[in-house]
Write a protein that holds these residues in place. Sequence first.
Motif, short mmCIF file in Angstrom:
data_model
loop_
_atom_site.label_atom_id
_atom_site.label_comp_id
_atom_site.label_asym_id
_atom_site.label_seq_id
_atom_site.Cartn_x
_atom_site.Cartn_y
_atom_site.Cartn_z
N VAL A 190 71.56 27.94 50.33
CA VAL A 190 72.13 28.13 48.99
C VAL A 190 71.03 28.60 48.03
O VAL A 190 71.21 29.58 47.29
N LEU A 191 69.88 27.96 48.06
CA LEU A 191 68.80 28.35 47.15
C LEU A 191 68.29 29.75 47.47
O LEU A 191 67.95 30.52 46.58
N TYR A 192 68.28 30.10 48.74
CA TYR A 192 67.78 31.42 49.19
C TYR A 192 68.77 32.52 48.83
O TYR A 192 68.38 33.58 48.35
N GLN A 193 70.07 32.27 48.99
CA GLN A 193 71.07 33.31 48.77
C GLN A 193 71.45 33.46 47.30
O GLN A 193 71.78 34.55 46.85
N CYS A 194 71.45 32.34 46.57
CA CYS A 194 72.02 32.39 45.21
C CYS A 194 71.04 32.94 44.19
O CYS A 194 70.31 32.21 43.52
N VAL A 195 71.06 34.28 44.08
CA VAL A 195 70.24 34.99 43.10
C VAL A 195 71.15 36.03 42.46
O VAL A 195 72.00 36.62 43.14
N SER A 196 71.00 36.23 41.15
CA SER A 196 71.86 37.23 40.50
C SER A 196 71.49 38.63 40.99
O SER A 196 70.38 38.88 41.44
N SER A 197 72.44 39.54 40.88
CA SER A 197 72.24 40.91 41.40
C SER A 197 71.05 41.59 40.73
O SER A 197 70.41 42.45 41.33
N ASN A 198 70.75 41.21 39.50
CA ASN A 198 69.60 41.87 38.84
C ASN A 198 68.28 41.20 39.20
O ASN A 198 67.23 41.58 38.69
N GLY A 199 68.35 40.18 40.07
CA GLY A 199 67.12 39.55 40.56
C GLY A 199 66.44 38.67 39.54
O GLY A 199 65.35 38.15 39.79
N ALA A 405 72.52 44.12 52.10
CA ALA A 405 71.29 43.43 52.55
C ALA A 405 70.85 42.42 51.49
O ALA A 405 70.50 41.28 51.79
N TYR A 406 70.92 42.83 50.23
CA TYR A 406 70.46 41.98 49.12
C TYR A 406 71.41 40.80 48.91
O TYR A 406 71.00 39.67 48.73
N TYR A 430 62.25 31.95 48.42
CA TYR A 430 63.13 31.84 47.26
C TYR A 430 62.41 31.06 46.16
O TYR A 430 61.40 30.41 46.42
N TYR A 431 62.91 31.17 44.94
CA TYR A 431 62.33 30.42 43.81
C TYR A 431 63.46 29.74 43.06
O TYR A 431 64.58 30.23 43.05
N LEU A 436 63.61 36.78 42.40
CA LEU A 436 62.38 37.40 42.89
C LEU A 436 62.01 38.57 42.00
O LEU A 436 61.03 39.24 42.23
N GLY A 437 62.81 38.82 40.98
CA GLY A 437 62.49 39.87 40.01
C GLY A 437 62.79 41.27 40.51
O GLY A 437 62.48 42.25 39.86
N ILE A 438 63.39 41.38 41.70
CA ILE A 438 63.77 42.75 42.13
C ILE A 438 65.25 42.76 42.44
O ILE A 438 65.85 41.72 42.74
N SER A 439 65.83 43.96 42.40
CA SER A 439 67.27 44.05 42.67
C SER A 439 67.48 44.93 43.90
O SER A 439 66.52 45.42 44.50
N ALA A 440 68.72 45.12 44.27
CA ALA A 440 69.04 45.80 45.54
C ALA A 440 68.37 47.17 45.64
O ALA A 440 67.85 47.54 46.70
N LYS A 441 68.30 47.89 44.53
CA LYS A 441 67.79 49.28 44.62
C LYS A 441 66.30 49.29 45.00
O LYS A 441 65.77 50.31 45.42
N ASP A 442 65.64 48.11 44.88
CA ASP A 442 64.19 48.09 45.15
C ASP A 442 63.87 47.76 46.60
O ASP A 442 62.72 47.79 47.01
N ILE A 443 64.86 47.36 47.39
CA ILE A 443 64.49 46.85 48.72
C ILE A 443 64.33 48.00 49.72
O ILE A 443 64.91 49.07 49.56
#
Length: 538
Positions: A190-199, A405-406, A430-431, A436-443
């Motif tokens: 849950v902690l690893y997956q639950c991040v907003s789309s904008n990171g 992926a994100y 995760y934090y 993590l401060g990055i979003s899908a377009k950055d991966i």
Amino acid sequence: MVFNKENVDYSLYLVTDSSMLPDGTTLYSQVKAGLENGVTLVQLREKDIETKDFIREAVEVQKLCQSFNVPLIINDRIDVALAIGADGVHVGQDDMPIPMVRKLVGPDMIIGWSVGFRHEVETLAEWGPDMVDYIGVGTIFPTLTKKNPKKAPMGPQGAIEVLNALEDNKAHWCRTVAIGGLHPVNIERVLYQCVSSNGQRALDGISVVSDIMAAPDAAAATKNLRHLLDNPSYKFVNLGLKSETVSSETYREVVGQVTRNRPLVQHMTNKVHQNFGANVTLAVGSSPIMSEVKEEVHELARIPHAALLLNTGSVAPLDVLREAITAYNKEKRPIVFDPVGYSATEARRLLNDTLLSHGQFTCIKGNTSEILSLAKLTTEKMKGVDAFTGQLDKVMVAQATRVVAYTYKTVAVCTGEYDFVADGTFGGRYYLSCGLGISAKDIPCVAIHNGSIPIMGDITASGCSLGSTIACCVGGVAPESNLFDAVVTAVVLYKTAGKLASTRCQGNGSFNVQLLDALYQLFHENCPATWSTSLERL
Ligand SMILES: Cc1nc(C(=O)O)sc1CCOP(=O)(O)O
Ligand SMILES: C=C1C=NC(C(F)(F)F)=NC1=N
């Protein structure tokens, strides 16, 4: 004494329940054990209790919390909170409206609200920063603790929706804790997956009731939860360090490791794919087992280098599929997920969403329509962009692969004339609070191309058998290897074999045979420098 709201630590939030205390424990002793081992916030929650008894209990728990400098929140009973000078109140959607609560308790008390839906976040944002200080996001997983639950479990994806709503509505002041069925088996995920789309936003903490309140050893239970929160990396498989470039040297290394380790690849897949998938697995130096027996999944998952291919064309009952996911996640062995026909019917979408929320996948592989659906990028949204050449579609599909992926923190593969592979695993890191401060377009994402191979679409199970090949590679590589490299190797190997077979075959029948031969030859020769498939970093 009311706590300074700005520095509340929401990381481990204990909500009490006196109806599940093990023999020999009391509400007081369980809360004390929690506070001694890392609980950072306490909520006293009693559903049917006389006010006089509640006040007595609240004063007792308040003294205990104060001795640990931990705020005490009272559930629902504003009067009791005011009477004892508690640090805050938590109210549900059907309790007193928030503006009235704020009017009664004043500006300094902490107000928490139960939230499960986007529209509730929109309301909260309209009220502005002086109303709701934090929200309980749930119900994440099924739980017996909450009687007459009004909300269906939302899973990690539901929590992400709420985080996105907070970001979309610029409710930056509002903190979040997840609640509902949270236990060590699922908290890291849950902690690893639950991040907003904008990171930018992750959960500020997790809230538990039974994991501590019903624990015979509440101290040990709390220590375990504290450990998960303080070591922010989720090793659902051995996630190796990122390698800079994927090259034919990488491919050779992966093929070498699969050869040496001969992974066991358990298939839970559709009937049509079974036979060909088993033969592809053998051609790629691995050992297939087509078992859908619930009682043996844990034993199989413990076999060295085991990997699971879960293809939801399979007719195995849902509880068998879920048990398999649990088993391979527990053993930290890879799972390749092929959500066949993801958006074709509501039934399939529900089945696939249920499985996606049940565990963590190493790789999600789909065709273009499945990946676009998983990315919630309907073709309508795609039409919004001007219709350039096919090149543009390539960019859009690559982006959809990155979004999948994100969103699921996995390696995502989208098959087609171009195969796209994107890496959303972040090494399992995760934090709390901030993303993590990055979003899908950055991966990272690569496009794999080998000219068009139309006949590939004319045989059954060609897509499914790429799943088998990926499972062989992620299963066979040594622990701490980079999974993205293993998946890319599988896709390049498979595409090269497909091209080779298409030049040698006379039609569908011989294409099947030629594809098996080509896979066998390429794998056993292991000379990737001669492979014709191109790889382009996007
Ligand atoms: C108090 C409560 N509220 C929920 C919500 O979804 O709003 S779920 C819940 C009970 C959670 O208990 P456990 O940690 O034992 O699953
Ligand atoms: C119904 C509830 C939902 N969430 C929370 C908490 F997680 F603590 F915010 N507490 C509750 N009592």
